[in-house]
Design a protein around this motif. Sequence first.
Motif, PDB file in Angstrom:
ATOM      1  N   ASP A 277     -23.846  -5.094 -21.943  1.00 56.17           N
ATOM      2  CA  ASP A 277     -23.671  -4.003 -20.981  1.00 56.17           C
ATOM      3  C   ASP A 277     -24.086  -4.435 -19.579  1.00 56.17           C
ATOM      4  OD1 ASP A 277     -22.722  -2.300 -22.945  1.00 56.17           O
ATOM      5  OD2 ASP A 277     -24.682  -1.349 -23.288  1.00 56.17           O
ATOM      6  N   GLU A 278     -25.190  -5.188 -19.468  1.00 57.54           N
ATOM      7  CA  GLU A 278     -25.633  -5.673 -18.154  1.00 57.54           C
ATOM      8  C   GLU A 278     -24.611  -6.630 -17.560  1.00 57.54           C
ATOM      9  OE1 GLU A 278     -30.493  -5.632 -18.626  1.00 57.54           O
ATOM     10  OE2 GLU A 278     -29.361  -7.273 -19.529  1.00 57.54           O
ATOM     11  N   LEU A 279     -24.056  -7.493 -18.388  1.00 52.35           N
ATOM     12  CA  LEU A 279     -23.044  -8.432 -17.921  1.00 52.35           C
ATOM     13  C   LEU A 279     -21.792  -7.700 -17.465  1.00 52.35           C
ATOM     14  CD1 LEU A 279     -22.086 -11.306 -17.447  1.00 52.35           C
ATOM     15  CD2 LEU A 279     -21.432 -11.407 -19.858  1.00 52.35           C
ATOM     16  N   ALA A 280     -21.351  -6.719 -18.232  1.00 43.99           N
ATOM     17  CA  ALA A 280     -20.165  -5.942 -17.857  1.00 43.99           C
ATOM     18  C   ALA A 280     -20.388  -5.220 -16.538  1.00 43.99           C
ATOM     19  CB  ALA A 280     -19.828  -4.944 -18.959  1.00 43.99           C
ATOM     20  N   ALA A 281     -21.579  -4.656 -16.334  1.00 41.60           N
ATOM     21  CA  ALA A 281     -21.879  -3.957 -15.082  1.00 41.60           C
ATOM     22  C   ALA A 281     -21.875  -4.928 -13.908  1.00 41.60           C
ATOM     23  CB  ALA A 281     -23.228  -3.247 -15.181  1.00 41.60           C
ATOM     24  N   ALA A 282     -22.453  -6.108 -14.094  1.00 48.50           N
ATOM     25  CA  ALA A 282     -22.474  -7.114 -13.028  1.00 48.50           C
ATOM     26  C   ALA A 282     -21.063  -7.576 -12.677  1.00 48.50           C
ATOM     27  CB  ALA A 282     -23.339  -8.301 -13.437  1.00 48.50           C
ATOM     28  N   MET A 283     -20.228  -7.758 -13.686  1.00 50.51           N
ATOM     29  CA  MET A 283     -18.848  -8.179 -13.440  1.00 50.51           C
ATOM     30  C   MET A 283     -18.069  -7.082 -12.715  1.00 50.51           C
ATOM     31  SD  MET A 283     -18.131 -10.174 -17.020  1.00 50.51           S
ATOM     32  CE  MET A 283     -16.429 -10.543 -16.659  1.00 50.51           C
ATOM     33  N   ALA A 284     -18.272  -5.834 -13.097  1.00 55.46           N
ATOM     34  CA  ALA A 284     -17.595  -4.719 -12.428  1.00 55.46           C
ATOM     35  C   ALA A 284     -18.034  -4.631 -10.971  1.00 55.46           C
ATOM     36  CB  ALA A 284     -17.894  -3.413 -13.154  1.00 55.46           C
ATOM     37  N   GLU A 285     -19.324  -4.809 -10.730  1.00 58.25           N
ATOM     38  CA  GLU A 285     -19.830  -4.771  -9.353  1.00 58.25           C
ATOM     39  C   GLU A 285     -19.225  -5.898  -8.521  1.00 58.25           C
ATOM     40  OE1 GLU A 285     -24.080  -5.272  -7.043  1.00 58.25           O
ATOM     41  OE2 GLU A 285     -24.068  -4.349  -9.030  1.00 58.25           O
ATOM     42  N   ARG A 286     -19.118  -7.068  -9.119  1.00 62.40           N
ATOM     43  CA  ARG A 286     -18.530  -8.210  -8.406  1.00 62.40           C
ATOM     44  C   ARG A 286     -17.067  -7.927  -8.067  1.00 62.40           C
ATOM     45  NH1 ARG A 286     -18.494 -14.497 -10.421  1.00 62.40           N
ATOM     46  NH2 ARG A 286     -17.365 -15.302  -8.646  1.00 62.40           N
ATOM     47  N   ARG A 287     -16.318  -7.369  -9.032  1.00 61.24           N
ATOM     48  CA  ARG A 287     -14.914  -7.026  -8.766  1.00 61.24           C
ATOM     49  C   ARG A 287     -14.822  -6.020  -7.628  1.00 61.24           C
ATOM     50  NH1 ARG A 287     -14.429  -7.294 -14.370  1.00 61.24           N
ATOM     51  NH2 ARG A 287     -14.785  -5.070 -14.559  1.00 61.24           N
ATOM     52  N   ASN A 288     -15.699  -5.022  -7.629  1.00 63.67           N
ATOM     53  CA  ASN A 288     -15.698  -4.012  -6.568  1.00 63.67           C
ATOM     54  C   ASN A 288     -16.010  -4.638  -5.223  1.00 63.67           C
ATOM     55  OD1 ASN A 288     -15.060  -1.959  -8.354  1.00 63.67           O
ATOM     56  ND2 ASN A 288     -17.195  -1.389  -8.682  1.00 63.67           N
ATOM     57  N   ASP A 289     -16.986  -5.556  -5.190  1.00 63.76           N
ATOM     58  CA  ASP A 289     -17.336  -6.237  -3.942  1.00 63.76           C
ATOM     59  C   ASP A 289     -16.165  -7.062  -3.420  1.00 63.76           C
ATOM     60  OD1 ASP A 289     -19.869  -5.145  -4.073  1.00 63.76           O
ATOM     61  OD2 ASP A 289     -20.840  -6.996  -4.770  1.00 63.76           O
ATOM     62  N   GLU A 290     -15.470  -7.756  -4.322  1.00 60.20           N
ATOM     63  CA  GLU A 290     -14.329  -8.571  -3.911  1.00 60.20           C
ATOM     64  C   GLU A 290     -13.197  -7.705  -3.396  1.00 60.20           C
ATOM     65  OE1 GLU A 290     -13.468 -10.893  -7.374  1.00 60.20           O
ATOM     66  OE2 GLU A 290     -15.084 -12.320  -6.978  1.00 60.20           O
ATOM     67  N   THR A 291     -12.975  -6.572  -4.009  1.00 57.42           N
ATOM     68  CA  THR A 291     -11.930  -5.657  -3.574  1.00 57.42           C
ATOM     69  C   THR A 291     -12.255  -5.084  -2.209  1.00 57.42           C
ATOM     70  OG1 THR A 291     -11.438  -5.093  -5.866  1.00 57.42           O
ATOM     71  CG2 THR A 291     -10.616  -3.581  -4.195  1.00 57.42           C
ATOM     72  N   ALA A 292     -13.528  -4.749  -1.984  1.00 52.76           N
ATOM     73  CA  ALA A 292     -13.946  -4.158  -0.713  1.00 52.76           C
ATOM     74  C   ALA A 292     -13.829  -5.144   0.442  1.00 52.76           C
ATOM     75  CB  ALA A 292     -15.384  -3.648  -0.827  1.00 52.76           C
ATOM     76  N   THR A 293     -13.978  -6.433   0.174  1.00 48.66           N
ATOM     77  CA  THR A 293     -13.938  -7.418   1.256  1.00 48.66           C
ATOM     78  C   THR A 293     -12.564  -8.037   1.440  1.00 48.66           C
ATOM     79  OG1 THR A 293     -14.640  -9.186  -0.252  1.00 48.66           O
ATOM     80  CG2 THR A 293     -16.369  -8.025   0.964  1.00 48.66           C
ATOM     81  N   ARG A 294     -11.611  -7.674   0.588  1.00 47.99           N
ATOM     82  CA  ARG A 294     -10.255  -8.204   0.666  1.00 47.99           C
ATOM     83  C   ARG A 294      -9.503  -7.461   1.765  1.00 47.99           C
ATOM     84  NH1 ARG A 294      -7.953  -7.855  -4.802  1.00 47.99           N
ATOM     85  NH2 ARG A 294      -9.526  -9.410  -5.231  1.00 47.99           N
ATOM     86  N   PRO A 295      -8.826  -8.184   2.662  1.00 48.78           N
ATOM     87  CA  PRO A 295      -8.068  -7.513   3.729  1.00 48.78           C
ATOM     88  C   PRO A 295      -6.922  -6.675   3.151  1.00 48.78           C
ATOM     89  CG  PRO A 295      -7.803  -9.905   3.862  1.00 48.78           C
ATOM     90  CD  PRO A 295      -8.728  -9.619   2.714  1.00 48.78           C
ATOM     91  N   ALA A 296      -6.618  -5.587   3.831  1.00 48.82           N
ATOM     92  CA  ALA A 296      -5.518  -4.723   3.393  1.00 48.82           C
ATOM     93  C   ALA A 296      -4.202  -5.447   3.582  1.00 48.82           C
ATOM     94  CB  ALA A 296      -5.521  -3.428   4.196  1.00 48.82           C
ATOM     95  N   GLU A 297      -3.263  -5.182   2.689  1.00 49.79           N
ATOM     96  CA  GLU A 297      -1.944  -5.827   2.782  1.00 49.79           C
ATOM     97  C   GLU A 297      -1.007  -5.030   3.628  1.00 49.79           C
ATOM     98  OE1 GLU A 297      -0.434  -6.781  -1.067  1.00 49.79           O
ATOM     99  OE2 GLU A 297      -2.288  -7.714  -1.668  1.00 49.79           O
TER     100      GLU A 297
END
Length: 55
Positions: free
Chosen positions: A35-55
């Motif tokens: 569960d901790e690993l899944a939460a960390a991976m989800a947070e990382r995905r969210n961080d990457e999405t937030a820093t990705r420039p809009a298309e």
Amino acid sequence: MSESETAAILANPEALMRMAQSEAELARGEVVTGDELAAAMAERRNDETATRPAE
């Protein structure tokens, strides 16, 4: 894992070092739950999405 995959890992000093480090971490109790690993991976995905420039 196939014999060729095993041989490739055993021939790779960096892979062997990382495995030894992982084993030492486990021995020290440095583990995370699934569960901790899944939460960390989800947070990382969210961080990457937030820093990705809009298309």
